[in-house]
Design an enzyme around this catalytic site. Structure first.
Site, PDB file in Angstrom:
ATOM      1  N   CYS A 118       0.867  -1.273  -0.388  1.00 19.72           N
ATOM      2  CA  CYS A 118       0.267   0.045   0.012  1.00 19.72           C
ATOM      3  C   CYS A 118       0.488   1.727  -0.016  1.00 19.72           C
ATOM      4  O   CYS A 118       1.973   1.267   0.865  1.00 19.72           O
ATOM      5  CB  CYS A 118      -0.771  -0.312   1.437  1.00 19.72           C
ATOM      6  SG  CYS A 118      -1.814   1.384   1.584  1.00 19.72           S
TER       7      CYS A 118
ATOM      8  N   CYS B   3      -0.276   6.178   6.692  1.00 21.46           N
ATOM      9  CA  CYS B   3      -1.411   5.306   8.064  1.00 21.46           C
ATOM     10  C   CYS B   3      -1.427   4.641   9.264  1.00 21.46           C
ATOM     11  O   CYS B   3      -1.684   5.131  10.253  1.00 21.46           O
ATOM     12  CB  CYS B   3      -2.311   4.718   6.610  1.00 21.46           C
ATOM     13  SG  CYS B   3      -3.343   3.507   7.812  1.00 21.46           S
TER      14      CYS B   3
ATOM     15  N   CYS C 255      -1.101  -0.413   9.331  1.00 26.72           N
ATOM     16  CA  CYS C 255      -0.664  -2.527   9.243  1.00 26.72           C
ATOM     17  C   CYS C 255       0.519  -2.069   9.676  1.00 26.72           C
ATOM     18  O   CYS C 255       1.618  -1.267   8.827  1.00 26.72           O
ATOM     19  CB  CYS C 255      -0.659  -2.634   7.510  1.00 26.72           C
ATOM     20  SG  CYS C 255      -1.860  -2.658   6.812  1.00 26.72           S
TER      21      CYS C 255
ATOM     22  N   CYS D  47      -8.102   1.260   1.054  1.00 25.30           N
ATOM     23  CA  CYS D  47      -7.654  -0.307   2.305  1.00 25.30           C
ATOM     24  C   CYS D  47      -7.216  -1.232   2.035  1.00 25.30           C
ATOM     25  O   CYS D  47      -8.928  -1.397   1.477  1.00 25.30           O
ATOM     26  CB  CYS D  47      -7.972   0.403   3.646  1.00 25.30           C
ATOM     27  SG  CYS D  47      -7.377  -0.814   4.761  1.00 25.30           S
TER      28      CYS D  47
ATOM     29  N   GLN E 106     -16.853 -10.582  13.548  1.00 21.50           N
ATOM     30  CA  GLN E 106     -15.661 -10.938  13.496  1.00 21.50           C
ATOM     31  C   GLN E 106     -14.641 -10.169  12.133  1.00 21.50           C
ATOM     32  O   GLN E 106     -15.658 -10.930  11.239  1.00 21.50           O
ATOM     33  CB  GLN E 106     -15.838 -12.590  13.500  1.00 21.50           C
ATOM     34  CG  GLN E 106     -15.163 -13.469  15.043  1.00 21.50           C
ATOM     35  CD  GLN E 106     -14.024 -13.345  15.707  1.00 21.50           C
ATOM     36  OE1 GLN E 106     -12.874 -12.465  15.398  1.00 21.50           O
ATOM     37  NE2 GLN E 106     -14.117 -13.457  17.063  1.00 21.50           N
TER      38      GLN E 106
ATOM     39  N   TYR F 210     -18.323 -14.062  27.425  1.00 19.58           N
ATOM     40  CA  TYR F 210     -18.208 -12.906  26.188  1.00 19.58           C
ATOM     41  C   TYR F 210     -18.975 -13.283  25.178  1.00 19.58           C
ATOM     42  O   TYR F 210     -17.957 -13.249  24.218  1.00 19.58           O
ATOM     43  CB  TYR F 210     -16.765 -12.316  26.557  1.00 19.58           C
ATOM     44  CG  TYR F 210     -16.320 -12.140  27.426  1.00 19.58           C
ATOM     45  CD1 TYR F 210     -16.037 -10.713  28.267  1.00 19.58           C
ATOM     46  CD2 TYR F 210     -15.764 -13.153  28.418  1.00 19.58           C
ATOM     47  CE1 TYR F 210     -15.403 -10.970  29.282  1.00 19.58           C
ATOM     48  CE2 TYR F 210     -15.099 -13.027  30.323  1.00 19.58           C
ATOM     49  CZ  TYR F 210     -15.374 -11.759  30.272  1.00 19.58           C
ATOM     50  OH  TYR F 210     -14.476 -11.750  31.448  1.00 19.58           O
TER      51      TYR F 210
ATOM     52  N   GLU G 138     -22.872 -11.908  27.618  1.00 19.23           N
ATOM     53  CA  GLU G 138     -22.225 -10.887  26.929  1.00 19.23           C
ATOM     54  C   GLU G 138     -23.398  -9.774  27.464  1.00 19.23           C
ATOM     55  O   GLU G 138     -24.731  -9.585  28.004  1.00 19.23           O
ATOM     56  CB  GLU G 138     -22.910 -11.341  25.122  1.00 19.23           C
ATOM     57  CG  GLU G 138     -22.380  -9.724  24.569  1.00 19.23           C
ATOM     58  CD  GLU G 138     -21.882  -9.332  24.038  1.00 19.23           C
ATOM     59  OE1 GLU G 138     -20.570 -10.364  24.505  1.00 19.23           O
ATOM     60  OE2 GLU G 138     -21.263  -7.612  23.943  1.00 19.23           O
TER      61      GLU G 138
ATOM     62  N   ASP H 120     -14.259 -15.816  25.878  1.00 19.81           N
ATOM     63  CA  ASP H 120     -13.297 -14.649  24.530  1.00 19.81           C
ATOM     64  C   ASP H 120     -13.649 -13.441  25.142  1.00 19.81           C
ATOM     65  O   ASP H 120     -14.274 -12.154  24.169  1.00 19.81           O
ATOM     66  CB  ASP H 120     -14.102 -15.403  22.832  1.00 19.81           C
ATOM     67  CG  ASP H 120     -13.460 -14.292  22.346  1.00 19.81           C
ATOM     68  OD1 ASP H 120     -12.766 -13.824  21.826  1.00 19.81           O
ATOM     69  OD2 ASP H 120     -14.321 -14.177  20.862  1.00 19.81           O
TER      70      ASP H 120
ATOM     71  N   CYS I 279      -7.555 -12.105  22.878  1.00 16.89           N
ATOM     72  CA  CYS I 279      -7.261 -10.962  21.522  1.00 16.89           C
ATOM     73  C   CYS I 279      -6.335 -11.096  21.435  1.00 16.89           C
ATOM     74  O   CYS I 279      -5.221  -9.885  21.156  1.00 16.89           O
ATOM     75  CB  CYS I 279      -8.078 -10.155  20.230  1.00 16.89           C
ATOM     76  SG  CYS I 279      -8.451  -9.337  21.711  1.00 16.89           S
TER      77      CYS I 279
HETATM   78  N1  SAH Z   1     -17.212 -14.951  21.389  1.00 17.13           N
HETATM   79  C1  SAH Z   1     -17.318 -13.376  20.298  1.00 17.13           C
HETATM   80  C2  SAH Z   1     -17.279 -12.689  20.537  1.00 17.13           C
HETATM   81  C3  SAH Z   1     -16.414 -11.847  21.475  1.00 17.13           C
HETATM   82  S1  SAH Z   1     -15.442  -9.833  21.849  1.00 17.13           S
HETATM   83  C4  SAH Z   1     -17.582 -13.394  18.980  1.00 17.13           C
HETATM   84  O1  SAH Z   1     -16.824 -14.116  18.191  1.00 17.13           O
HETATM   85  O2  SAH Z   1     -17.875 -12.228  18.018  1.00 17.13           O
HETATM   86  C5  SAH Z   1     -16.125  -9.774  23.548  1.00 17.13           C
HETATM   87  C6  SAH Z   1     -17.257  -9.795  23.313  1.00 17.13           C
HETATM   88  O3  SAH Z   1     -17.130  -9.342  24.793  1.00 17.13           O
HETATM   89  C7  SAH Z   1     -18.325  -7.883  22.572  1.00 17.13           C
HETATM   90  O4  SAH Z   1     -19.179  -8.432  22.497  1.00 17.13           O
HETATM   91  C8  SAH Z   1     -18.170  -7.115  24.818  1.00 17.13           C
HETATM   92  O5  SAH Z   1     -19.161  -6.450  24.039  1.00 17.13           O
HETATM   93  C9  SAH Z   1     -17.654  -8.286  25.471  1.00 17.13           C
HETATM   94  N2  SAH Z   1     -17.536  -8.079  26.936  1.00 17.13           N
HETATM   95  C10 SAH Z   1     -16.635  -7.590  27.169  1.00 17.13           C
HETATM   96  N3  SAH Z   1     -16.803  -6.960  28.445  1.00 17.13           N
HETATM   97  C11 SAH Z   1     -17.792  -7.491  29.007  1.00 17.13           C
HETATM   98  C12 SAH Z   1     -18.062  -7.983  30.311  1.00 17.13           C
HETATM   99  N4  SAH Z   1     -17.651  -7.124  31.540  1.00 17.13           N
HETATM  100  N5  SAH Z   1     -19.012  -9.221  30.451  1.00 17.13           N
HETATM  101  C13 SAH Z   1     -19.644 -10.216  29.620  1.00 17.13           C
HETATM  102  N6  SAH Z   1     -18.975  -9.872  27.850  1.00 17.13           N
HETATM  103  C14 SAH Z   1     -18.042  -8.479  27.987  1.00 17.13           C
END
Ligand code: SAH
Length: 498
Positions: A78, A84, A87, A177, A301, A330, A351, A404, A431
């Site tokens: 790019c 930017c 990346c 992008c 995602q 999550y 969530e 997650d 992540c």
């Molecule tokens: N597993 C899902 C989302 C992962 S991202 C996927 O793969 O698509 C992390 C998520 O955690 C987000 O949706 C965010 O809103 C949520 N989150 C953040 N803090 C949190 C908490 N304290 N308790 C529950 N969920 C939470």
């Protein structure tokens, strides 16, 4: 004789070999006891850099010239790469990028998690890059299904869309992008031309004036459906109908166009109100054979190809036979929950965002999945509440807990409750490997051990890396002494019991 200490100062030129890279993807070089951090430099480069900011023992320097390129150096694809800053790894070969990412996770597990290096290496599964074995036609670009472009004005007063230059709010015009889809450019140019012709002003955050703030584009890779959402400082835009006409004419795959109102002085991109201007309010997509409706504000995602590979690993680590009870903490719009539900007895998702839970429930219904239940709230509050009050065995002592969390990782109260629930397996999707390591240190201290981990490249060309880790309950010596059978046998019986 006292050794002379060279202290660099601003604007000094330094020639240095880059021997390491930090978490942010900056090259690290040592010159006479001094540590230099140089953006855009690659491990193995010999470079000439200009000191921009100097401290006692370290300095930030700007790459001026590559004197001797690293074998891992490649030209950036790019033209905007350096300006930017989105990346950070564009000038590194993809193979080197994967090595860097896997090492980053490994170093964090050892340094911050306190695990033995040889042990971590022995349970590592090789990083999953975008290139699969035997796959020739592959690119680490164009993988994002979502793009958010800020809109502004150039010096001549023309509307522009692009990216904020690293850590500023100056927009660098760029309508293509390379992480996003090619079609985005057509959409952006259609909107920008419309704005110019009809005098629709971009939003100016310093004056809190003007209309168009951001253009959000989403594409369902499997469905081919596209959604365009204009985020505006107001309730409407002039000649909405005409703009919609022009957009669908330019890109017939557009399934929905909406307008989101954000009149706040804020860095948060989207406001609370969304109005459909044309077509549908959500697009559909498919992940691991499950169909999803995705609205403009839902978390989804961004790299769906890699997300499928990541979810498949999470399901594999959960080792489901059809009877298990699973907590998915999550859970977002329920993507992992629903993948698990197809192979488990019962799944409970938690969530914090209410709209995401609405989506999760609708997605379960849409796919005829009836063994998944979803709860709104913080994982660190919902899980302990069920642990204290529920009398349902599946909820109190689940077989598997999946987490997650966002980058900050899990709350300690959440980790404590997970341990108290004594699931057989914990699958940790992360992540941020630094907080993963911190949390694994807590989880793996007594009754649990880390069994396997694998890094996934969800965000090619950037420094971010995703990891899936499997943690299992230790086969406790006390258990078999008490009941007089060996541990293997004990757990076989216990597993069959469940
Ligand atoms: N597993 C899902 C989302 C992962 S991202 C996927 O793969 O698509 C992390 C998520 O955690 C987000 O949706 C965010 O809103 C949520 N989150 C953040 N803090 C949190 C908490 N304290 N308790 C529950 N969920 C939470």
């Amino acid at each position: 004789m006292e050794s002379e200490k060279t202290i660099y100062k601003k604007n000094d030129m330094v020639t240095v070999e880059i021997t390491d890279m930090d978490e942010k993807g900056q090259g690290i070089g040592k010159a006479e006891g001094f540590t230099l951090f140089v953006k855009d430099a690659v491990i193995g480069d010999v470079i000439e850099a200009k000191v921009m900011k100097a401290k006692t023992n370290y300095a930030f320097a700007k790459l001026m010239k590559v004197v001797k390129p690293s074998p891992d150096r490649v030209p950036a694809e790019c033209p905007m790469a350096r300006a930017c800053g989105g990346c950070q790894l564009q000038e590194m070969s993809y193979e080197a990028e994967l090595r860097f990412k896997e090492n980053k996770v490994k170093n964090n597990l050892v340094r911050l998690g306190g695990f033995d290096e040889a042990f971590i290496e022995s349970i590592r599964e090789p990083i999953v890059g975008m290139k699969q074995p035997g796959e020739e036609d592959f690119s680490p670009y164009r993988y994002r299904n979502k793009a958010q472009y800020p809109v502004g004005e150039d010096r001549d007063g023309n509307p522009v869309a692009g990216f904020y230059a690293g850590r500023t709010h100056d927009i660098i015009p760029n309508t293509d992008c390379l992480l996003g889809r090619e079609v985005n450019q057509k959409i952006l140019l259609t909107v920008l031309t419309f704005m110019k012709i009809h005098g629709v002003k971009p939003y100016d955050e310093t004056q809190h004036k003007g209309l168009i703030r951001h253009i959000l584009i989403r594409e369902g890779f499997k469905s081919g459906e596209i959604m365009v959402c204009l985020i505006v400082n107001g309730k409407s835009i002039p000649k909405e109908e005409l703009l919609c006409e022009q957009l669908v004419k330019a890109v017939p795959e557009i399934a929905g166009i909406c307008l989101n109102t954000n009149t706040d002085k804020t860095n948060v991109i989207m406001g609370d109100r969304t109005r459909v201007l044309r077509g549908k309010e959500s697009i559909s997509d498919e992940l691991c054979g499950i169909n999803y409706a995705i609205s403009a504000r839902s978390f989804y995602q961004v790299n769906p190809v890699q997300a499928e590979r990541l979810y498949s690993k999470a399901v594999e680590y959960a080792s489901l036979t059809g009877t298990e009870s699973v907590w998915d903490l999550y859970c977002g719009i329920g993507t992992i929950s629903l993948c698990m539900a197809k192979k488990a007895g019962k799944v409970y998702g938690v969530e914090i965002v209410p709209e995401a839970i609405e989506d999760a429930k609708a997605n379960a219904l849409r796919n005829g999945i009836s063994n998944a239940e979803f709860f709104v709230g913080k994982a660190e509050e919902v899980l302990p509440a069920f642990y204290e009050r529920a009398n349902d065995k599946d909820m109190l002592s689940p077989d598997i807990i999946v987490v997650d969390p966002p980058r900050k990782g899990c709350d300690e109260k959440c980790l404590e409750t997970m341990l108290a629930m004594e699931p057989r397996r914990i699958v940790y999707v992360s992540c941020d490997s630094a907080t993963l390591a911190r949390d694994l240190k807590i989880l793996c201290s007594e009754k649990y051990e880390l069994k396997a981990w694998q890094a996934f490249d969800q965000f090619s060309r950037t420094v971010h890396v995703e990891t899936v880790a499997l943690i299992t309950r230790v086969r406790n010596a006390k258990d078999y002494v008490q009941i007089g059978i060996d541990a293997e046998e004990y757990y076989r019986i216990k597993d069959e019991d469940n």
